[in-house]
Design a protein around this motif. Sequence first.
Motif, PDB file in Angstrom:
ATOM      1  N   ASP A 283       7.476   1.446  -6.629  1.00  0.00           N
ATOM      2  CA  ASP A 283       7.400   3.033  -6.469  1.00  0.00           C
ATOM      3  C   ASP A 283       8.634   2.737  -5.708  1.00  0.00           C
ATOM      4  O   ASP A 283       8.777   1.153  -4.426  1.00  0.00           O
TER       5      ASP A 283
ATOM      6  N   SER B 164       9.250   3.634  -3.068  1.00  0.00           N
ATOM      7  CA  SER B 164      10.102   4.234  -1.936  1.00  0.00           C
ATOM      8  C   SER B 164       9.312   3.301  -0.301  1.00  0.00           C
ATOM      9  O   SER B 164       9.467   3.588   0.623  1.00  0.00           O
TER      10      SER B 164
ATOM     11  N   LYS C 237      11.549   0.810   0.924  1.00  0.00           N
ATOM     12  CA  LYS C 237      12.265   1.809   1.804  1.00  0.00           C
ATOM     13  C   LYS C 237      11.498   1.754   2.899  1.00  0.00           C
ATOM     14  O   LYS C 237      12.119   1.707   3.641  1.00  0.00           O
ATOM     15  N   ASN C 238      10.800   1.507   3.002  1.00  0.00           N
ATOM     16  CA  ASN C 238       9.259   1.610   4.220  1.00  0.00           C
ATOM     17  C   ASN C 238       9.864   0.243   4.756  1.00  0.00           C
ATOM     18  O   ASN C 238      10.175   0.001   5.910  1.00  0.00           O
TER      19      ASN C 238
END
Length: 440
Positions: free
Chosen positions: A69, A71, A74-75
Amino acid sequence: MKKLALHWKILIGMLLGLIFGFIMLQVGGRAFTEDWIKPIGSIFVKLLKLIAIPLILASLIKGISDLKDISKFKNIGIRTIGIYIVTTVIAISIGLALVNIMQPGDGVSEETIAKLTETYSENSSVKAKIAEASKQKDSGPLQFLEDMVPDNAFLALSDNRLMLQVIFFAIFLGISLLLIGEKRAAPLKSFFDSLNDVVLKMVDLIMLTAPIAVFALLANVVVSSDDPDILFALLKYAGVVVLGLVLMIVIYCVFVATFTKKNPFWFLKEISPAQLLAFSTSSSAATLPVTMERVEEHIGVDKEVSSFVLPVGATINMDGTSLYQAVAAVFIFQALGLDLTFSDQITIVLTALLASIGSAAVPGAGMVMLVIVLESVGLPPELLPIGLALIFAVDRPLDMCRTVVNVTGDATVSMVVAKSVGKLGEPKVKNWDDNYEEVK
Ligand code: ASP
């Protein structure tokens, strides 16, 4: 007999290389060392650089496509850049505090300045650094972003200096691989998985020769070093840089203990082969394959984190370099009797931060960007060659030390980020001869 750990073998190689270099200096064996010993070290560095690009490509693509995933990516990305900026600002502040307290530039006599200026200000490599810096300086504020995006993937893959472009391409490919769904991504994914394993095995094989290679590298550093009198005159300045670098290692230990709850001595022991190579090669880019191998297999950072944090760190996170730039800039002003105001020192923090991001991960790159730091606080152009001449003699040994800090900083941040996203596991050490039985 218990096998000697790799870091001990490398240390012994380094020590013997130093001793051999000193003997060669005494008996006039400089040419012999350059002709017969130096190539062994150069071949080793070439081998490490040879696998850097395939490793970044395979490991980043594998790392991202394992994420499931986007996201999460990005984290990891935001945390990494954030912590890199924090450690670099800490490094610059330590450098500035030490150089202001210890004032190494005040003790430099007129005579030494004259001697250093005479010896080095016309030196071709000092001139080359100033010329290179002026090329960098002429570019616009968003040039670095533009430079990061390749217009030809194969061109980027064929040039070690374009590591950020390779990282960009690998992230782009990795994310797209995630988006096409597991089934359709499977063939390409298993190709990169396998490439990644192969390249890490190549690191194991190359590291078998590390003790001999560092012998050659250090013997060559000794025979090509400068006049000991000049080195001695710069001892106080060099001492301030080294003290700052040592403090930075202490800060990393505090980070490791506080944020990952691991024993910092264990961390230093596991990462030491990468540190010793950073010292011997003065290049975080050449050390990158070994840093990755140590961090993943010996420390237990998951590939999803290390594959992004380490290559990006090798190119943009240079705490040792930024600390050195801060000390060197103020030292030069002190030695030349010029004043620096408080706001100049703040300017140094900002420009050294940007300069260390912009410095290439190769020997001597920190000095090129130092020119930009010096100009930002108003050193007149005619004094630039003199300024660089003042610090040139000790640049190589300091480069070796700051590269150790650069590499240790990347490894620390990879642990902290990994811990923060639950990706710091147990080490899984693979030896060079794992799987050997299967093929015999
Ligand atoms: N040699 C350093 C590195 O590769 C860069 C520098 O400070 O010159 O990390």
